[in-house]
Design an enzyme around this catalytic site. Sequence first.
Site, mmCIF file in Angstrom:
data_model
loop_
_atom_site.group_PDB
_atom_site.id
_atom_site.type_symbol
_atom_site.label_atom_id
_atom_site.label_comp_id
_atom_site.label_asym_id
_atom_site.label_seq_id
_atom_site.Cartn_x
_atom_site.Cartn_y
_atom_site.Cartn_z
ATOM 1 N N ASP A 339 0.830 -1.248 -0.139
ATOM 2 C CA ASP A 339 0.068 0.003 0.195
ATOM 3 C C ASP A 339 0.865 1.441 -0.071
ATOM 4 O O ASP A 339 1.583 1.450 0.940
ATOM 5 C CB ASP A 339 -0.765 -0.083 1.134
ATOM 6 C CG ASP A 339 -1.867 1.222 1.163
ATOM 7 O OD1 ASP A 339 -2.457 1.475 0.520
ATOM 8 O OD2 ASP A 339 -1.722 1.836 2.117
ATOM 9 N N GLU A 430 -2.271 -1.425 -5.639
ATOM 10 C CA GLU A 430 -3.512 -0.892 -6.136
ATOM 11 C C GLU A 430 -3.421 -0.354 -7.717
ATOM 12 O O GLU A 430 -2.187 0.433 -7.757
ATOM 13 C CB GLU A 430 -4.048 0.272 -5.154
ATOM 14 C CG GLU A 430 -4.407 -0.256 -3.890
ATOM 15 C CD GLU A 430 -4.717 0.634 -2.974
ATOM 16 O OE1 GLU A 430 -5.875 0.624 -2.331
ATOM 17 O OE2 GLU A 430 -4.024 1.813 -2.733
ATOM 18 N N CYS A 487 -12.140 -3.741 7.282
ATOM 19 C CA CYS A 487 -11.496 -4.537 8.047
ATOM 20 C C CYS A 487 -10.813 -5.698 7.495
ATOM 21 O O CYS A 487 -11.552 -6.742 6.822
ATOM 22 C CB CYS A 487 -12.243 -4.890 9.394
ATOM 23 S SG CYS A 487 -11.485 -5.906 10.583
ATOM 24 N N CYS A 512 -15.054 -9.145 16.015
ATOM 25 C CA CYS A 512 -13.894 -9.010 15.438
ATOM 26 C C CYS A 512 -12.785 -9.101 16.270
ATOM 27 O O CYS A 512 -12.685 -8.483 17.502
ATOM 28 C CB CYS A 512 -14.002 -7.904 14.667
ATOM 29 S SG CYS A 512 -12.005 -7.938 13.615
ATOM 30 N N ASP A 522 -2.312 1.725 7.314
ATOM 31 C CA ASP A 522 -1.483 1.193 6.147
ATOM 32 C C ASP A 522 -1.157 -0.492 5.908
ATOM 33 O O ASP A 522 -1.255 -0.791 5.184
ATOM 34 C CB ASP A 522 -0.145 1.844 5.854
ATOM 35 C CG ASP A 522 -0.358 3.393 5.736
ATOM 36 O OD1 ASP A 522 -0.902 3.689 5.120
ATOM 37 O OD2 ASP A 522 0.412 4.237 6.553
#
Length: 544
Positions: A339, A430, A487, A512, A522
């Site tokens: 990322d 990405e 998430c 969770c 990040d």
Amino acid sequence: MNMSKTTISVKLKIIDLSSEKKEFLDNYFNEYAKATTFCQLRIRRLLRNTHWLGKKEKSSKKWIFESGICDLCGENKELVNEDRNSGEPAKICKRCYNGRYGNQMIRKLFVSTKKREVQENMDIRRVAKLNNTHYHRIPEEAFDMIKAADTAEKRRKKNVEYDKKRQMEFIEMFNDEKKRAARPKKPNERETRYVHISKLESPSKGYTLNGIKRKIDGMGKKIERAEKGLSRKKIFGYQGNRIKLDSNWVRFDLAESEITIPSLFKEMKLRITGPTNVHSKSGQIYFAEWFERINKQPNNYCYLIRKTSSNGKYEYYLQYTYEAEVEANKEYAGCLGVDIGCSKLAAAVYYDSKNKKAQKPIEIFTNPIKKIKMRREKLIKLLSRVKVRHRRRKLMQLSKTEPIIDYTCHKTARKIVEMANTAKAFISMENLETGIKQKQQARETKKQKFYRNMFLFRKLSKLIEYKALLKGIKIVYVKPDYTSQTCSSCGADKEKTERPSQAIFRCLNPTCRYYQRDINADFNAAVNIAKKALNNTEVVTTLL
């Protein structure tokens, strides 16, 4: 293992240049630029009075031409162009058009030979003193410049049309209640948000009425600026920072680390340095293998390049490119999600395909470029004042920022590729190249523009891609949708998650394991990117 081809570039720096050699090289580059600009202007003048007659079908996207009698050859053919240069308009076929305005025919208008004379106002030899081969190549450079400029203009026109369409949608939403649909209100929202009825299925959260009005004004100004730019006369001056050479022009003397280019600079010797020490045994072996690969290439050429260095002076390089076969891995133990961001330069997280969880190696790369650019902004503001002490020294400090940014990006890319190679993982990132510009708002504050310029996605991603392909590591680009809002553990969407700050991600799902815990944003995004690539969902492109 299977073999895959990739392009490798090797750059040799020309060093220890005397003032005479620098002046000679600089003059040749300037002469080359002058001749190319001259040629471009003359070609534009020639083609100004020709009109393309083709019409493109929307479905097949193919050009359609009307048939008729060609005014030059008299045959019944498809008429592709209307020539208005010789008084009365003449509709001509493709063969006649190429015979009059094709690249080869136009080149003959500029270059005189023993058997062919050209008009004085078209002769390149009267404009600049160059190598004979370059006189023939300059029209090609000019055609490439014209083609690139026309493509850019078409793209700008297309963007203006798109902006006008979007502005009309906002005007319809503002003036007509039937053209807008209300979005359901969220707990913290005061005003109702609307979307255009044609975009009910889009994930957009919508706009308030005041927001719609601001959009109309902002897009109006943007369209006005773009149309003003399109209406100006375009004269593109060629900078002349790259000259194409045949490889057989360059003669190497590895023992002395020198090259000569007799076709251009007679017996002038130029000292070089490369990616490894030429005098060492390993360096000799490296260059021997490298020359062997270069000589096997079908299109054997290189480039002489002129670049501006950190001190504002010119540096000269000799660049070779060649195709090499690399072993591409087929078996991967997992994926390294990368990322690239603003606050942190990049986050790289290994996601194991068997255990279905993130594990080491994990690396969060800090962003020293942010401080460098902030310091650069302060220096620019300081230098904008009338009187500044040590102005020359401050300007030198400004020019040194780009090499530091380049070094930081290279170092980060190398580390990421080493991590993937060690973990036997492929790399996923990405696909943000086109999305960033399309999602830009019409109006941006100075602060928003400044932080957008911190984002080095294209530079860093291309370096990672290049270095990974050399190692035979696969690259996968995925869609960037909701990677920073979902998430990575339970898959909760943006309604059940929150971002207290740019660096922190928090999940609000009670089941969770990250519930109410502050985790690195990040890291979370990098895991989501890796999972998308492994699950083969929302994959845009795959390399190797």
